[in-house]
Design a protein around this motif. Structure first.
Motif, short mmCIF file in Angstrom:
data_model
loop_
_atom_site.label_atom_id
_atom_site.label_comp_id
_atom_site.label_asym_id
_atom_site.label_seq_id
_atom_site.Cartn_x
_atom_site.Cartn_y
_atom_site.Cartn_z
N UNK A 25 -47.13 -45.01 -6.69
CA UNK A 25 -48.00 -45.21 -5.54
C UNK A 25 -49.39 -44.66 -5.75
N UNK A 26 -49.93 -44.04 -4.69
CA UNK A 26 -51.26 -43.44 -4.75
C UNK A 26 -51.21 -41.94 -5.02
N UNK A 27 -50.02 -41.40 -5.20
CA UNK A 27 -49.88 -39.96 -5.46
C UNK A 27 -50.01 -39.70 -6.95
N UNK A 28 -51.18 -40.03 -7.51
CA UNK A 28 -51.40 -39.96 -8.95
C UNK A 28 -52.72 -39.26 -9.24
N UNK A 29 -52.94 -38.96 -10.51
CA UNK A 29 -54.19 -38.29 -10.90
C UNK A 29 -54.51 -38.60 -12.35
N UNK A 30 -55.82 -38.71 -12.62
CA UNK A 30 -56.32 -38.73 -13.99
C UNK A 30 -56.78 -37.31 -14.31
N UNK A 31 -56.47 -36.83 -15.50
CA UNK A 31 -56.74 -35.44 -15.88
C UNK A 31 -57.82 -35.37 -16.95
N UNK A 32 -58.60 -34.31 -16.89
CA UNK A 32 -59.64 -34.09 -17.88
C UNK A 32 -59.03 -33.69 -19.22
N UNK A 33 -59.88 -33.64 -20.25
CA UNK A 33 -59.41 -33.41 -21.62
C UNK A 33 -58.54 -32.16 -21.76
N UNK A 34 -58.97 -31.04 -21.17
CA UNK A 34 -58.24 -29.79 -21.37
C UNK A 34 -56.88 -29.80 -20.66
#
Length: 262
Positions: A69-78
């Motif tokens: 669904x919409x309960x997602x995230x893109x994460x930074x490199x670290x």
């Protein structure tokens, strides 16, 4: 009851009540959930088209169709750890800014994508996902549960939590010929997969390699035999699902195995 015994019983009751009150408000040792919050920042994106919810660096495909669904995230490199973190769950809350934070709220999201660095900007300028920044990019639907959208780039706190999923771990078969690529999704517990083995009815356990995200591959002729999987999550727990795919499995099919404890 004699007076002396009544006094002793009253003293014991009052002492026990006081002890319970003290232990409720002043626990002797804080739990991990109270001590592992870390600082980061979060921004949001608004999908201009439903296709924006398809794809991502973890390989989960259509996030809505596949249960994220919409309960997602893109994460930074670290935070992304070259894809190892795909599938892990985080609790995020807004902090420090009383103008924009929604008090007493938090969200739980699954890591499904990578926020690529922009080295044309400094890390403390426009390069929000550049090292050493800890940064989450959220769908606006998730962001607005913890902060007003006008806040844009918000200070937040996050902590890793165990994932809860409905149903079993899913194995989606891809590839062609003797090249087999398996997408592993809907993983509870730690959420991210660290190692995978596969077994046909005519083979022993064969290690698979990480292709990208949570896509795992092997070059082996495994057609026309039922397939079993052994997956190990990042916390060292191993789950074995026997005969997940039947003898007549085909590329493009998805099968469901056992599930980790939440």
């Amino acid at each position: 009851m004699p007076t002396g015994r009544r006094r002793l019983l009253l003293f014991f009751t009052l002492s026990l009540s006081a002890l319970l009150v003290r232990s409720h408000y002043f626990p002797s040792t804080p739990s991990a959930a109270q001590s592992d919050w870390k600082s980061a920042r979060a921004t949001y994106y608004a999908a201009a088209d439903p296709i924006d919810a398809v794809g991502g660096a973890c390989g989960y495909g259509d996030l809505v169709k596949n249960g994220y669904g919409k309960a997602t995230a893109a994460l930074s490199t670290v935070l992304f750890e070259k894809g190892q973190i795909c599938g892990a769950c985080f609790e995020i809350r807004c902090v420090e800014d009383l103008r924009w934070c929604i008090p007493g709220t938090s969200i739980i999201v699954t890591a499904t994508n990578f926020c690529a660095p922009n080295y044309g900007f400094e890390a403390d300028g426009g390069g929000r996902c550049n090292p050493p920044n800890s940064h989450f990019v959220l769908p606006i639907e998730a962001f607005e549960k913890i902060a007003i959208w006008k806040a844009s780039n918000m200070p937040v706190q996050y902590r890793r939590i165990r994932c809860r999923k409905e149903g079993g771990v899913r194995f989606t078969m891809g590839g062609a010929g003797i090249f087999l690529s398996v997408l592993i999704s809907n993983v509870a517990g730690a959420g991210d997969v660290a190692a995978v083995k596969i077994k046909g009815s005519r083979t022993g356990w064969l290690p698979m390699g990480r292709n990208w995200g949570q896509n795992w591959h092997i070059n082996a002729d495994l057609k026309n035999q039922p397939l079993s999987f052994e997956i190990t999550s990042s916390d060292g727990v191993t789950l074995t699902s026997y005969n997940v795919a039947p003898k007549n499995w085909e590329f493009g099919q998805t099968f469901e195995g056992k599930q980790f404890e939440s």
